[in-house]
Design an enzyme around this catalytic site. Sequence first.
Site, PDB file in Angstrom:
ATOM      1  CD  GLU A  75     -18.260 -15.747  32.493  1.00 24.59           C
ATOM      2  OE1 GLU A  75     -19.136 -15.617  31.792  1.00 24.59           O
ATOM      3  OE2 GLU A  75     -17.062 -15.162  31.847  1.00 24.59           O
TER       4      GLU A  75
ATOM      5  CG  ASP B 260     -15.607  -8.553  39.841  1.00 24.84           C
ATOM      6  OD1 ASP B 260     -16.100  -7.402  40.319  1.00 24.84           O
ATOM      7  OD2 ASP B 260     -14.782  -8.929  39.736  1.00 24.84           O
TER       8      ASP B 260
ATOM      9  CG  HIS C  89     -13.285  -6.478  35.440  1.00 24.13           C
ATOM     10  ND1 HIS C  89     -14.373  -5.862  35.072  1.00 24.13           N
ATOM     11  CD2 HIS C  89     -12.886  -7.398  34.532  1.00 24.13           C
ATOM     12  CE1 HIS C  89     -14.686  -6.301  33.715  1.00 24.13           C
ATOM     13  NE2 HIS C  89     -13.931  -7.329  33.483  1.00 24.13           N
TER      14      HIS C  89
ATOM     15  CD  GLU D 237     -14.974 -17.246  30.299  1.00 23.15           C
ATOM     16  OE1 GLU D 237     -14.180 -16.020  30.465  1.00 23.15           O
ATOM     17  OE2 GLU D 237     -16.038 -17.396  30.750  1.00 23.15           O
TER      18      GLU D 237
ATOM     19  CG  PHE E  51     -11.522 -10.236  36.490  1.00 25.20           C
ATOM     20  CD1 PHE E  51     -10.961  -9.472  37.312  1.00 25.20           C
ATOM     21  CD2 PHE E  51     -11.266 -10.511  35.160  1.00 25.20           C
ATOM     22  CE1 PHE E  51      -9.752  -8.774  36.928  1.00 25.20           C
ATOM     23  CE2 PHE E  51     -10.238  -9.754  34.549  1.00 25.20           C
ATOM     24  CZ  PHE E  51      -9.508  -9.046  35.359  1.00 25.20           C
TER      25      PHE E  51
END
Lengths: 345, 342
Positions: free
Chosen positions: B70, B95, B138, B38, B93
């Site tokens: 993702e 996460d 995050h 991204e 991140f």
Amino acid sequence: MRGKVLPVHEAGHDAMTNTLPDRAALEWMYSTMLLAKMADERAADEARKGLLAAALYPVRGLEAVCAAMGVAMAPQDQMVSSYRNLGDALSRKIPLRAIIAEAYGRMGGTSKGKGGTMHLTDNERGLIATTGIVGAGMPLAVGLGLAAQLDKSDRAIAVTFGDGATSIGAAHESFNLAALWKLPVVFVCQNNQWGEHTPLAEYAANPNLAERTAAYGLHAEAVDGFDPMATLQSIGGALDRARAGEGPSFIECRSYRLTGHSGLSDYSYVPTEELAAALARDPAPTFRTWLEQNGHVDAATLDQIEQTAVETVDDAFAFAQQSPHPSPDELMADVYASPEGVPTR
Amino acid sequence: MTTVESATDTKQMTIVAAIQNALDIALGLDERVIILGEDIADPIGGVMKATKGLSTKHGLDRVRATPIVEQTIIGTAVGAALGGYRPVAEIMFMDFLCQAMDQIINHAAKSRYMSGGHSPAPIVVRAMIGDSKFGAQHSQALEGWFMHTPGLKVVMPSNPYDTKGLLLSAIFDDDPVIFIENMGMSYSIKGEVPTGDYRVPLGEASVLREGSDITLITYGAEVHPSMAAAQALEGEISVEVIDLRSLVPLDISTCVRSVSETKRAIVVHGSTEFCGPGAEVATQLTDRLFGTLDVPVARHGATYTPVPFSQQLHSTPTEESIIAAIRTLRQRDAVGQHPESI
């Protein structure tokens, strides 16, 4: 081109004769439909007798779609399939021996018996991956499509999945990305009308999957999946567009699941009339009648194809049952390319 | 031990600059290297600017900005790898890897095995551990999840030199690699880095500081408070510090060599202590050194909590908490009992 939704050709085979393949291809299609049907039924028998310990996802009802893909796809094309993959594997010309030996977990299988029925792969014949996770093959096809595009090749990618997979997020992400990047991907939805044990109309507010998918800006059409000629034309057209750089297509092949969701599962919940109507169009016998009545292939040749199919299935199961089990060192092989320093348990 | 192949000039680099430099070199070396993620294309060049300039130099075909997807970024990377490419996927991140776990665990990690060796998926997934100021979604250190998945390699560098050398090794490794960065270090940690191509091999720990009383075994961002703690105790306790650099493969030999001398060890990390990487390291050390250790190998990981937002609550090890852990171990050594029973 964008958002085009075509009606289903309910009329049957006579609707589509303008793209008739040559006689050898027609004979191959009939043979492939028979092999898919017979190997599927034989595997279920062996499992019922307790002689085959494998999860089975029958392809009965999809034989015409698989045979059509086999003719439509070029040798350099690549496929990503799912757990319901027997017909797809045959469409890539993978020997039935290797398919069945994999089901038995033997060295003669496509993955030396380490993948199993849900994970048939044969890179040389272009079956790149089969996934046991519903809808997860579509992102893989996007990646293969990206590789084909970057290679500036004439390779197209077909990814097969059931109607149930169109509910999952990965499908929608993949439709968008493939359309955005104009990738040479054909999304082949093998719509058997059931998402596991739930009918399409009960899990989709808009059960017209082609219409729904057209919103992503790719070519989407529905076709009668019981009609091999119509399906061939739809998938062939999609592959042509992919090769021409016109981007992805979504082909909803409307069929019906002629068995339970998995090998020996309950099927009593399926409405009797629906099933009877679908069985009346059982792909292999229907195709034989059509070939014979229209003079495309004579009865003696069709009889011979049937006899050969019986022998091929017997041979494949015999081969599989005699193929050696993987040796103990196969347990640790193929986890890593370079396993230095990685754990062993 | 690291190998420097063709590097003579060096330059002060941040970790982000080292990543950008490694990606630039990899894109230049091999046309099969592509990057997906991204916002990674110019003018943004990634949220951390780790891909700044790369799409301009190497083309938008190979440095591809994606939608916010993702699982399909990773799935596309796996598919492209199956198609012969060496994709590097940037997932901001760590996460957010939760969104992509199916493609990482069920596909990237298992593809080689399930195909009997025919369909390997050599991808690199770059993702960072964030900062508590972003809150609990995050900032998690999730390396243990990936260590628990056969088929993956897990790399977690602590400085610019290792970051570049390990990333280049990861990109050209034939196995899928989870490459874990840390937001807090991205710009704050600087160091001299060769400008050319060099590789730091996966699976080789580095002894950052020699000492004789106790060994701290750590990796990633926790290397820095561990080094600070060792420095603070100088003259009182002699602390050796080992940076594992990669968790799979795990260089237990370097740890065994050190702890067989110091006879005391603490494994320090930012993921939870319970079922964390320290449990594995401690067990392997105990297996090899039982009977020669002065005290059982200790662990000092994060609390078994989500990461708190408040800067006053510390779930992960700090210099002070590491010093306290070292003193506790010394106390136990002297008394011969678990600190909670003293």
